[in-house]
Design an enzyme around this catalytic site. Sequence first.
Site, short mmCIF file in Angstrom:
data_model
loop_
_atom_site.label_atom_id
_atom_site.label_comp_id
_atom_site.label_asym_id
_atom_site.label_seq_id
_atom_site.Cartn_x
_atom_site.Cartn_y
_atom_site.Cartn_z
N PRO B 2 0.82 -1.22 0.00
CA PRO B 2 0.00 0.00 0.00
C PRO B 2 0.85 1.27 0.00
O PRO B 2 2.00 1.26 0.45
CB PRO B 2 -0.80 -0.11 1.30
CG PRO B 2 -0.87 -1.57 1.58
CD PRO B 2 0.47 -2.09 1.13
N TYR B 3 0.22 2.31 -0.50
CA TYR B 3 0.85 3.62 -0.59
C TYR B 3 -0.09 4.62 0.06
O TYR B 3 -1.27 4.65 -0.27
CB TYR B 3 1.08 3.97 -2.06
CG TYR B 3 1.44 5.40 -2.32
CD1 TYR B 3 2.75 5.83 -2.24
CD2 TYR B 3 0.46 6.33 -2.66
CE1 TYR B 3 3.09 7.15 -2.48
CE2 TYR B 3 0.78 7.65 -2.92
CZ TYR B 3 2.10 8.05 -2.82
OH TYR B 3 2.43 9.36 -3.06
#
Lengths: 67, 67, 67, 67, 67, 67
Positions: B2-3
């Site tokens: 995830p970012y």
Amino acid sequence: MPYINIKVTNEGVTPEQKAELVAGATNLVQQVLDKDPSTIFVIIDEVDTDNWGIAGRLVTERRKAYG
Amino acid sequence: MPYINIKVTNEGVTPEQKAELVAGATNLVQQVLDKDPSTIFVIIDEVDTDNWGIAGRLVTERRKAYG
Amino acid sequence: MPYINIKVTNEGVTPEQKAELVAGATNLVQQVLDKDPSTIFVIIDEVDTDNWGIAGRLVTERRKAYG
Amino acid sequence: MPYINIKVTNEGVTPEQKAELVAGATNLVQQVLDKDPSTIFVIIDEVDTDNWGIAGRLVTERRKAYG
Amino acid sequence: MPYINIKVTNEGVTPEQKAELVAGATNLVQQVLDKDPSTIFVIIDEVDTDNWGIAGRLVTERRKAYG
Amino acid sequence: MPYINIKVTNEGVTPEQKAELVAGATNLVQQVLDKDPSTIFVIIDEVDTDNWGIAGRLVTERRKAYG
């Protein structure tokens, strides 16, 4: 709730111009989509001409070539 | 993988607060989605109050008006 | 006024998990930076595994290789 | 018309390297997708190591720990 | 740790082309900036031609006008 | 060369409204910053109400609560 991001090159945008961009973009979204302006966000990113490329070249180089 | 991107106004966020934001956001995504934390990225953008608008006005002006 | 964007792969994130991400991220920024939660935005982007690459390969391919 | 954004840590990227990134990314999208390069934009964001976290820690701290 | 985002119109990009974009962008950043490829992320956003404007008009309309 | 991104909830924005947003945003930036409109890009992201949170709750839930 709309969120608007405007990216422009960092070439002397004044606070007055930023205020116009924020007011204008907010008004646009309010008018077109009938959104409550109190929840409209605008973020302006000023990008160095060394960090923006178009057509494969940095804007810095394009400015030198085309004046 | 995830970012996470966190945008806040540039008003004295300390390295300690940034470390807390990174640790907290990483932990949140790890807990809720069961993601490997070693691949979670967090980027914090600090935005000048002259470059952030809400309700059609720059934050700089709102700060003056509301203290 | 903070804005938080969370990008994750599109692999069955439930509305309950999304609600947890929104509540948790809002609470984090409120606690660490002492921001009014009523103006904190969170946007979650779910990205197809065909549209996310890491280490030079699509996640779709990595999932096949590593299970 | 493609738009490419490259985020890297702010650790001494030179104008020559930026020019290579812009030329390379433009060429890549042109080759793979057969797009007109004159309308391909690239924006490079250099992010402070205090503003980038991975695995729950700021890059600044990781650099100290791992050298 | 670099993060690359590529936005293109949603006009039939194949998984093979996406894999080429991911491999090429990762290789570019690795070569130019000497970064570890295992931590390079690429996200591809495919944007509907009704949601992308250039020169004041939607791409959908431009495609009709110019064929 | 400016780039404008407008994020709104995915609640029935019509192509006509999108065309108005693109024309209006392009015109705004052209007027305020004296930019060539042929190089102004606008991308509209429509975000599901399950993927947008404000004040710690999903918009989907807020819509139910406030009608």
